[in-house]
Design a protein around this motif. Structure first.
Motif, PDB file in Angstrom:
ATOM      1  N   MET A   1       0.813  -1.217   0.000  1.00 42.50           N
ATOM      2  CA  MET A   1       0.000   0.000   0.000  1.00 42.50           C
ATOM      3  C   MET A   1       0.850   1.272   0.000  1.00 42.50           C
ATOM      4  O   MET A   1       0.570   2.215  -0.726  1.00 42.50           O
ATOM      5  CB  MET A   1      -0.884  -0.045   1.261  1.00 42.50           C
ATOM      6  N   VAL A   2       1.913   1.288   0.778  1.00 41.14           N
ATOM      7  CA  VAL A   2       2.746   2.500   0.880  1.00 41.14           C
ATOM      8  C   VAL A   2       3.544   2.699  -0.408  1.00 41.14           C
ATOM      9  O   VAL A   2       3.541   3.784  -0.999  1.00 41.14           O
ATOM     10  CB  VAL A   2       3.694   2.403   2.100  1.00 41.14           C
ATOM     11  N   LEU A   3       4.204   1.645  -0.857  1.00 42.36           N
ATOM     12  CA  LEU A   3       5.064   1.772  -2.044  1.00 42.36           C
ATOM     13  C   LEU A   3       4.275   2.168  -3.285  1.00 42.36           C
ATOM     14  O   LEU A   3       4.775   2.884  -4.147  1.00 42.36           O
ATOM     15  CB  LEU A   3       5.792   0.437  -2.308  1.00 42.36           C
ATOM     16  N   LYS A   4       3.011   1.735  -3.349  1.00 42.94           N
ATOM     17  CA  LYS A   4       2.201   2.030  -4.537  1.00 42.94           C
ATOM     18  C   LYS A   4       1.634   3.440  -4.557  1.00 42.94           C
ATOM     19  O   LYS A   4       1.173   3.904  -5.589  1.00 42.94           O
ATOM     20  CB  LYS A   4       1.027   1.044  -4.624  1.00 42.94           C
ATOM     21  N   HIS A   5       1.625   4.117  -3.392  1.00 40.91           N
ATOM     22  CA  HIS A   5       1.002   5.451  -3.316  1.00 40.91           C
ATOM     23  C   HIS A   5       1.915   6.455  -2.629  1.00 40.91           C
ATOM     24  O   HIS A   5       1.532   7.040  -1.613  1.00 40.91           O
ATOM     25  CB  HIS A   5      -0.341   5.366  -2.560  1.00 40.91           C
ATOM     26  N   PRO A   6       3.114   6.661  -3.170  1.00 43.11           N
ATOM     27  CA  PRO A   6       4.085   7.502  -2.451  1.00 43.11           C
ATOM     28  C   PRO A   6       3.623   8.939  -2.228  1.00 43.11           C
ATOM     29  O   PRO A   6       3.946   9.534  -1.194  1.00 43.11           O
ATOM     30  CB  PRO A   6       5.331   7.469  -3.353  1.00 43.11           C
ATOM     31  N   MET A   7       2.847   9.499  -3.155  1.00 42.39           N
ATOM     32  CA  MET A   7       2.481  10.929  -3.072  1.00 42.39           C
ATOM     33  C   MET A   7       1.812  11.292  -1.747  1.00 42.39           C
ATOM     34  O   MET A   7       2.123  12.306  -1.138  1.00 42.39           O
ATOM     35  CB  MET A   7       1.514  11.295  -4.207  1.00 42.39           C
ATOM     36  N   ILE A   8       0.863  10.452  -1.335  1.00 48.74           N
ATOM     37  CA  ILE A   8       0.096  10.797  -0.138  1.00 48.74           C
ATOM     38  C   ILE A   8       0.980  10.762   1.117  1.00 48.74           C
ATOM     39  O   ILE A   8       0.779  11.522   2.053  1.00 48.74           O
ATOM     40  CB  ILE A   8      -1.160   9.908   0.013  1.00 48.74           C
ATOM     41  N   PHE A   9       2.007   9.893   1.088  1.00 52.78           N
ATOM     42  CA  PHE A   9       2.892   9.786   2.256  1.00 52.78           C
ATOM     43  C   PHE A   9       3.923  10.912   2.288  1.00 52.78           C
ATOM     44  O   PHE A   9       4.400  11.294   3.350  1.00 52.78           O
ATOM     45  CB  PHE A   9       3.557   8.405   2.284  1.00 52.78           C
ATOM     46  N   MET A  10       4.238  11.459   1.110  1.00 51.20           N
ATOM     47  CA  MET A  10       5.188  12.586   1.060  1.00 51.20           C
ATOM     48  C   MET A  10       4.666  13.777   1.855  1.00 51.20           C
ATOM     49  O   MET A  10       5.437  14.503   2.466  1.00 51.20           O
ATOM     50  CB  MET A  10       5.396  13.036  -0.387  1.00 51.20           C
ATOM     51  N   GLY A  11       3.355  13.986   1.828  1.00 48.82           N
ATOM     52  CA  GLY A  11       2.780  15.155   2.506  1.00 48.82           C
ATOM     53  C   GLY A  11       2.241  14.835   3.889  1.00 48.82           C
ATOM     54  O   GLY A  11       1.610  15.692   4.507  1.00 48.82           O
ATOM     55  N   ALA A  12       2.484  13.618   4.386  1.00 46.33           N
ATOM     56  CA  ALA A  12       1.903  13.236   5.685  1.00 46.33           C
ATOM     57  C   ALA A  12       2.786  13.670   6.849  1.00 46.33           C
ATOM     58  O   ALA A  12       4.007  13.615   6.766  1.00 46.33           O
ATOM     59  CB  ALA A  12       1.716  11.722   5.742  1.00 46.33           C
ATOM     60  N   ASP A  13       2.162  14.122   7.941  1.00 44.71           N
ATOM     61  CA  ASP A  13       2.901  14.379   9.180  1.00 44.71           C
ATOM     62  C   ASP A  13       2.899  13.134  10.054  1.00 44.71           C
ATOM     63  O   ASP A  13       3.882  12.833  10.723  1.00 44.71           O
ATOM     64  CB  ASP A  13       2.253  15.536   9.939  1.00 44.71           C
TER      65      ASP A  13
END
Ligand SMILES: Nc1nc2c(ncn2[C@@H]2O[C@H](COP(=O)(O)OP(=O)(O)OP(=O)(O)O)[C@@H](O)[C@H]2O)c(=O)[nH]1
Ligand SMILES: [Mg+2]
Length: 229
Positions: free
Chosen positions: A161-173
């Protein structure tokens, strides 16, 4: 020669869709900044809660409400495509909600939040949780003006899940890895998901949670900088 497939053109060859998208994103950023300034003026901490469908966003918000509600004045903005199911659940905690039905849209945007804030007594609130529409892709591009962005994923979504959707994690606190009590049964290792997040965004704080048994919720509250009673 055939046109390259990755360029969107009108009939006369003028590129237009890409510019339109840039304008929409720029306008969203402008409105997000306005929302942020407005919230800061009223000393309200707003948390944008994002994550895939069914990952546990509403459950985690409810868990955080039960930790915070004796000390903080809380309200929730509920983004949902059509129903009021989540709003009704939050209302059952005795917390006011503003429901935003996005219709066909797969994310909230700063303009919708501006309209929701118009309906809220900001000077009488300390914390606003904003539950975004269940989606790991679109919300990443649309900041809302919140202080912090919390992403909720669950072990039941599998190991990639994380590797497939990097964009959302880039902006996460903060990232909550939820349904952790099911990790073994799912054959998913929360520590591996956590290290995937760290590679994409070393500043994000990752917390393993189970809303079912209540573990990790207080740690999420602290990681978000919210005041624990
Ligand atoms: N086993 C288990 N179930 C959980 C946990 N957290 C939430 N659930 C369940 O997962 C389902 C979805 O939880 P919600 O909190 O509604 O998830 P959501 O992300 O708000 O879902 P949408 O708003 O529909 O995108 C519900 O049946 C919850 O009871 C958990 O930690 N463990
Ligand atoms: Mg929900």
């Amino acid at each position: 020669m055939d046109k390259p497939v990755d360029i969107v053109t009108s009939a006369d060859g003028e590129v237009f869709d890409i510019e339109l998208e840039v304008d929409i994103l720029k306008e969203n950023q402008r409105l997000a900044l306005e929302n942020k300034q407005r919230l800061e003026k009223s000393k309200v901490q707003a948390i944008d809660v994002m994550g895939s469908v069914g990952s546990g966003k509403t459950s985690l918000i409810r868990g955080m409400i039960s930790i915070l509600k004796n000390k903080s004045r809380i309200a929730v903005i509920e983004g949902d495509v059509t129903t009021t199911i989540d709003s009704d659940l939050i209302a059952s905690e005795g917390v006011p909600t503003v429901q935003v039905n996005t219709g066909k849209e797969c994310h909230l945007d700063a303009n919708l939040i501006r309209k929701a804030l118009d309906r809220m007594p900001l000077d009488k609130l300390d914390v606003i949780f904003i539950e975004n529409v269940g989606n790991l892709i679109c919300p990443a591009e649309f900041p809302l003006g919140s202080d912090k962005r919390l992403v909720v994923i669950s072990v039941t979504e599998g190991p990639y899940m994380v590797l497939k959707h990097p964009m959302i994690f880039m902006g996460a606190d903060v990232v909550a890895i939820n349904k952790s009590e099911l990790a073994q049964a799912m054959g998913v290792e929360p520590k591996k998901l956590s290290s995937d997040v760290a590679k994409i965004n070393p500043k994000a704080v990752t917390v393993s949670t189970s809303c079912k048994i209540g573990s990790g919720v207080e740690e999420v509250v602290r990681a978000l900088g919210l005041h624990v009673a």
